[in-house]
Design an enzyme around this catalytic site. Structure first.
Site, PDB file in Angstrom:
ATOM      1  N   VAL A  92       4.703   1.018   0.977  1.00 12.68           N
ATOM      2  CA  VAL A  92       5.104  -0.114   1.806  1.00 12.68           C
ATOM      3  C   VAL A  92       5.126  -1.383   0.960  1.00 12.68           C
ATOM      4  O   VAL A  92       4.167  -1.672   0.236  1.00 12.68           O
ATOM      5  CB  VAL A  92       4.143  -0.296   3.005  1.00 12.68           C
ATOM      6  CG1 VAL A  92       4.577  -1.488   3.852  1.00 12.68           C
ATOM      7  CG2 VAL A  92       4.118   0.967   3.857  1.00 12.68           C
ATOM      8  N   LYS A 109       3.357   9.758   2.439  1.00 12.52           N
ATOM      9  CA  LYS A 109       4.795   9.969   2.322  1.00 12.52           C
ATOM     10  C   LYS A 109       5.570   8.771   1.819  1.00 12.52           C
ATOM     11  O   LYS A 109       6.779   8.883   1.602  1.00 12.52           O
ATOM     12  CB  LYS A 109       5.366  10.378   3.681  1.00 12.52           C
ATOM     13  CG  LYS A 109       4.872  11.728   4.165  1.00 12.52           C
ATOM     14  CD  LYS A 109       5.565  12.126   5.445  1.00 12.52           C
ATOM     15  CE  LYS A 109       5.109  13.500   5.879  1.00 12.52           C
ATOM     16  NZ  LYS A 109       5.806  13.942   7.113  1.00 12.52           N
ATOM     17  N   GLY A 110       4.937   7.626   1.680  1.00  7.35           N
ATOM     18  CA  GLY A 110       5.727   6.473   1.293  1.00  7.35           C
ATOM     19  C   GLY A 110       4.909   5.327   0.739  1.00  7.35           C
ATOM     20  O   GLY A 110       3.676   5.363   0.719  1.00  7.35           O
ATOM     21  N   ASP A 120      -2.103   9.966  15.679  1.00  6.72           N
ATOM     22  CA  ASP A 120      -2.734   9.491  14.441  1.00  6.72           C
ATOM     23  C   ASP A 120      -3.380   8.129  14.637  1.00  6.72           C
ATOM     24  O   ASP A 120      -3.300   7.263  13.762  1.00  6.72           O
ATOM     25  CB  ASP A 120      -1.698   9.426  13.314  1.00  6.72           C
ATOM     26  CG  ASP A 120      -2.349   9.430  11.927  1.00  6.72           C
ATOM     27  OD1 ASP A 120      -3.501   9.904  11.817  1.00  6.72           O
ATOM     28  OD2 ASP A 120      -1.710   8.965  10.967  1.00  6.72           O
ATOM     29  N   GLY A 128       0.824  -1.203   0.000  1.00  3.41           N
ATOM     30  CA  GLY A 128       0.000   0.000   0.000  1.00  3.41           C
ATOM     31  C   GLY A 128       0.850   1.240   0.000  1.00  3.41           C
ATOM     32  O   GLY A 128       2.076   1.181  -0.008  1.00  3.41           O
TER      33      GLY A 128
END
Length: 433
Positions: free
Chosen positions: A34, A31-32, A150, A27
């Site tokens: 995985v 920012k990134g 979060d 996914g």
């Protein structure tokens, strides 16, 4: 290495792409991306990768500042020694990407698990189990001075043994560790946040604040500098954060108001998560960001159904005044947890859900996935669409529908150098978190 912060020098094991077998892309977040990877020792890891160019384009004035959040998250992860928190397994660094590897959780996230239930909701007993583990994880974080900020179902993963694991600490911050001595004394009848705002006729400031929030990206580097609508100088803690950060539907009122916040924002988020597990939706969702913020600040949660200990706990967690919000000791002593053995829960051999053993380790793609090209492809689109557009931080709750709606045509045209980006973005199991 170019543009590398000194913090990149770390005692954590260095990972080399050539020594990792990429099984699949799991996914992507803001920012990134995985990936599920397998090491030479046949260990499955979740590899979170961030594109250097994406960081540096947004931080031209000071390229090091873009890396600060990455290394802070890395340092937080490397400090964990807790069964409900991830362990940093290694750090990755190339000319194009940076990242780190964590334990892989085969059970997916709590949001996916909820949607698999018959009525898209959990039973009270199941909610109790996950609530206890969330409280224990947050208690450990707060004791270490970490405000998570979060908490949402997408960030609660299910481990192989059925216990939870909190992930994604890039929005966390460090304050003075939470101790009993720093707890505030509650007054009998303090004014409510929104009631004070209304009594003082701050409507202009109110809508200015909402417009300001709705036209700015929610990120850990942004702070709200608008007028304090509800001054609490006599109650304020010395150590607070003023960053405007979090996921839209889970934001605590004090973050929206910009009055400074501390550990209690995590208890608010816990209330939202428990509500979502009970009712299948978040309590304050509006038709747009402005309406959502208005509901968070002014509306009571709609706790439909008979009065139960769970509904009472949710109500106390969703107290808008952080100084009146239920505290850790009160949570653990609440009637909803009266039969809980807090020391035994993390050792429970049969949690409500245990992932079925999978042969995913043997299902590596026939084609080779080029991680760097894959990440470049995702963030090429992201950069093009970020210009002049306010990101929707609740997209994790809409998943693939928003992904296709926002990026469909452009993603189909990305040149991915054979890494299979299009196929993954078309796959409903590729999630946006």
């Amino acid at each position: 290495m170019n543009n590398v912060d000194d913090h990149e020098k770390t005692e954590n094991a260095s990972l080399e792409l050539r020594n990792l077998k990429v099984i699949s892309a799991l996914g992507r977040g803001a920012k990134g991306v995985v990936f599920l990877v397998r090491t030479e020792d046949i260990e499955l890891l979740a590899l979170k990768t961030i594109l250097r160019a994406s960081i540096e384009r947004k931080n031209n004035a000071n390229k090091k500042s873009g890396y600060k959040r990455i290394w802070l998250e890395r340092d937080v992860l490397s400090s964990f020694q807790h069964p409900l928190l991830p362990k940093l397994k290694g750090v990755l660094s190339t000319e194009k990407i940076v990242g780190y590897a964590l334990d892989y959780c085969p059970g997916g996230d709590l949001n996916s698990l909820r949607k698999k239930q018959t009525e898209k909701m959990f039973s009270d007993d199941t909610i109790r189990f996950y609530a206890v583990e969330l409280v224990l994880a947050l208690e450990h974080l707060h004791g270490s001075g970490i405000v998570y900020r979060d908490l949402k179902p997408e960030n609660v993963m299910i481990q192989e043994n059925g216990h939870i694991m909190l992930i994604d600490f890039d929005l966390s911050t460090k304050l003075s560790p939470k101790t009993p001595e720093t707890r505030q004394i509650k007054t009998a009848n303090p004014p409510k946040l929104y009631e004070q705002t209304a009594l003082k006729s701050k409507k202009k400031n109110w809508f200015f604040l909402l417009n300001k929030c709705c036209n700015s990206e929610i990120s850990p580097d942004d702070s709200v500098h608008s007028a304090r609508l509800t001054p609490y100088s006599e109650f304020d803690c010395i150590d607070k954060s003023n960053s405007f950060v979090g996921t839209e539907e889970y934001l605590a009122p004090e973050i929206i108001l910009g009055n400074g916040h501390d550990f209690s924002v995590d208890w608010w988020c816990l209330g939202v998560v428990l509500y979502e597990m009970l009712y299948g939706t978040t309590p304050f969702r509006g038709s747009n960001r402005k309406e959502t913020y208005y509901r968070i600040l002014s509306k009571a949660p709609d706790l439909i159904g008979e009065a139960t200990p769970l509904r009472d706990l949710i109500k106390k967690l969703l107290e808008k005044d952080p100084k009146q919000r239920i505290s850790l000791d009160e949570i653990k002593g609440h009637n909803f947890f009266k039969s809980v053995d807090w020391d035994f829960v993390v050792h429970l051999p049969r949690p409500p859900f245990i992932p079925v053993p999978s042969d995913i380790a043997d299902q590596a793609e026939n084609r080779e996935i080029d991680i760097e090209s894959f990440v470049e492809g995702v963030f090429e689109v992201e950069e093009e669409e970020d210009d002049g557009r306010c990101k929707n931080n609740s997209q994790a709750n809409h998943g693939d529908e928003l992904m296709k709606a926002n990026h469909g045509d452009e993603l189909m045209n990305i040149k991915t150098k054979g890494c299979g980006l299009k196929e993954y973005l078309d796959n409903p199991n590729f999630f946006v978190f």
